[in-house]
Design a protein around this motif. Structure first.
Motif, PDB file in Angstrom:
ATOM      1  N   HIS A 165     -43.432 -36.286  61.984  1.00 49.16           N
ATOM      2  CA  HIS A 165     -43.618 -37.730  62.138  1.00 49.16           C
ATOM      3  C   HIS A 165     -45.038 -38.046  61.728  1.00 49.16           C
ATOM      4  CE1 HIS A 165     -44.406 -41.318  64.921  1.00 49.16           C
ATOM      5  NE2 HIS A 165     -43.798 -41.758  63.853  1.00 49.16           N
ATOM      6  N   ASP A 166     -45.214 -38.965  60.786  1.00 46.65           N
ATOM      7  CA  ASP A 166     -46.559 -39.337  60.372  1.00 46.65           C
ATOM      8  C   ASP A 166     -46.608 -40.806  59.979  1.00 46.65           C
ATOM      9  OD1 ASP A 166     -45.223 -39.151  57.920  1.00 46.65           O
ATOM     10  OD2 ASP A 166     -46.903 -38.223  56.889  1.00 46.65           O
ATOM     11  N   THR A 167     -47.817 -41.260  59.679  1.00 48.77           N
ATOM     12  CA  THR A 167     -48.068 -42.631  59.247  1.00 48.77           C
ATOM     13  C   THR A 167     -48.772 -42.554  57.897  1.00 48.77           C
ATOM     14  OG1 THR A 167     -48.351 -43.238  61.565  1.00 48.77           O
ATOM     15  CG2 THR A 167     -49.137 -44.821  59.961  1.00 48.77           C
ATOM     16  N   GLU A 197     -49.319 -44.784  55.672  1.00 51.30           N
ATOM     17  CA  GLU A 197     -50.226 -45.917  55.488  1.00 51.30           C
ATOM     18  C   GLU A 197     -50.129 -46.771  56.750  1.00 51.30           C
ATOM     19  OE1 GLU A 197     -47.608 -48.912  52.793  1.00 51.30           O
ATOM     20  OE2 GLU A 197     -48.360 -47.130  51.783  1.00 51.30           O
ATOM     21  N   PRO A 198     -51.141 -47.561  57.038  1.00 51.49           N
ATOM     22  CA  PRO A 198     -51.116 -48.354  58.272  1.00 51.49           C
ATOM     23  C   PRO A 198     -49.825 -49.176  58.399  1.00 51.49           C
ATOM     24  CG  PRO A 198     -53.266 -48.519  57.212  1.00 51.49           C
ATOM     25  CD  PRO A 198     -52.372 -47.782  56.248  1.00 51.49           C
ATOM     26  N   THR A 217     -46.797 -48.068  58.682  1.00 50.89           N
ATOM     27  CA  THR A 217     -45.597 -47.409  58.159  1.00 50.89           C
ATOM     28  C   THR A 217     -45.388 -46.085  58.876  1.00 50.89           C
ATOM     29  OG1 THR A 217     -45.926 -48.398  55.975  1.00 50.89           O
ATOM     30  CG2 THR A 217     -44.457 -46.492  56.092  1.00 50.89           C
ATOM     31  N   GLN A 218     -44.321 -46.027  59.664  1.00 52.50           N
ATOM     32  CA  GLN A 218     -43.949 -44.782  60.344  1.00 52.50           C
ATOM     33  C   GLN A 218     -42.948 -44.046  59.473  1.00 52.50           C
ATOM     34  OE1 GLN A 218     -45.259 -43.835  63.476  1.00 52.50           O
ATOM     35  NE2 GLN A 218     -46.605 -45.543  63.006  1.00 52.50           N
ATOM     36  N   ARG A 219     -43.118 -42.738  59.363  1.00 53.86           N
ATOM     37  CA  ARG A 219     -42.226 -41.940  58.527  1.00 53.86           C
ATOM     38  C   ARG A 219     -41.776 -40.713  59.301  1.00 53.86           C
ATOM     39  NH1 ARG A 219     -44.885 -40.005  53.046  1.00 53.86           N
ATOM     40  NH2 ARG A 219     -46.304 -39.020  54.529  1.00 53.86           N
ATOM     41  N   VAL A 254     -37.747 -44.057  56.507  1.00 56.16           N
ATOM     42  CA  VAL A 254     -38.770 -45.077  56.703  1.00 56.16           C
ATOM     43  C   VAL A 254     -38.063 -46.368  57.108  1.00 56.16           C
ATOM     44  CG1 VAL A 254     -40.623 -46.407  55.615  1.00 56.16           C
ATOM     45  CG2 VAL A 254     -40.291 -44.019  54.982  1.00 56.16           C
TER      46      VAL A 254
END
Length: 162
Positions: free
Chosen positions: A38-40, A42-43, A45-47, A65
Motif C-alpha cells: 500500500h503506498d501513495t 502522489e498526494p 492517490t492511494q494505491r 487505484v
C-alpha cells in the motif's frame, strides 16, 4: 495522441524496487505467494499493489487505484501485468482473482454501505488483457473510449462486497 496506459511499465519499476529491497510488500492470508504493498504515489492517490512474489521476483502484479464512483458506489480501477517469462500460464487471471478476495476482505468491513466496483479499461486490441478481464470481471464488457488516450476500449466491471 498518447497510448492507453500500459501496466507493464509499472510492473518493471515494481520488479526493480523489489529486487533492490526498496519496497517490502506484506504477505496476504489467502494465497501463499500473494503479497500486497500500500503506498501513495502522489498526494491524494492511494494505491494497492498485489503481486505473486517468490524471493525477490514478482511473476505478476495487479494495481488498484480509486477511480470515479460507479452507480453511487466506490470503484477501483485495476491494471495488471505478468513478467514476460511467465506469460501464457494463467498467472494474471489467478492473481486478479486472489487480489480481489484480499481487497474485498480488507475493504468491505470499512464501507458505510455494502459493495464496491472493480473496473478494467482495456484497449480493444489487447487480446491477453481482454481474456483476463473476461475471466475475472465480466463477460459482457461495455464499449468506451479510454479517458487519457481517447483510444477505443472496453470497460469490464464487477461488483464486490455485497
Amino acid at each position: 495522441m498518447p497510448a492507453i496506459v500500459d501496466p507493464h511499465i509499472g510492473f518493471v519499476s515494481f520488479q526493480e524496487a523489489l529486487r533492490a529491497g526498496t519496497i517490502r510488500p506484506a504477505p496476504c492470508a489467502s494465497h501463499p505467494d500473494l503479497y500486497v504493498l500500500h503506498d501513495t504515489p502522489e498526494p491524494g492517490t492511494q494505491r494497492l499493489t498485489y503481486a505473486f512474489v517468490t524471493g525477490s521476483l514478482a511473476k505478476a502484479y495487479a494495481v488498484y487505484v480509486l477511480a470515479e464512483p460507479l452507480n453511487g458506489r466506490p470503484c477501483f480501477g485495476v491494471g495488471y501485468a505478468t513478467d514476460v517469462e511467465y506469460r501464457g500460464q494463467g498467472l494474471a487471471t489467478e492473481l486478479v482473482k486472489a487480489s480481489m478476495v484480499e481487497l474485498e476482505k480488507g475493504l468491505a468491513p470499512k464501507l458505510s454501505t455494502p459493495g464496491f466496483y472493480v473496473e478494467a479499461i482495456v484497449g480493444v486490441d489487447n487480446v491477453a488483457s481482454k481474456k483476463v478481464a473476461t475471466r475475472t470481471l465480466s463477460d459482457t464488457p461495455k464499449s468506451t473510449k479510454d479517458k487519457v488516450s481517447g483510444h477505443p476500449a472496453l470497460q469490464y466491471v464487477k461488483l464486490l462486497g455485497c
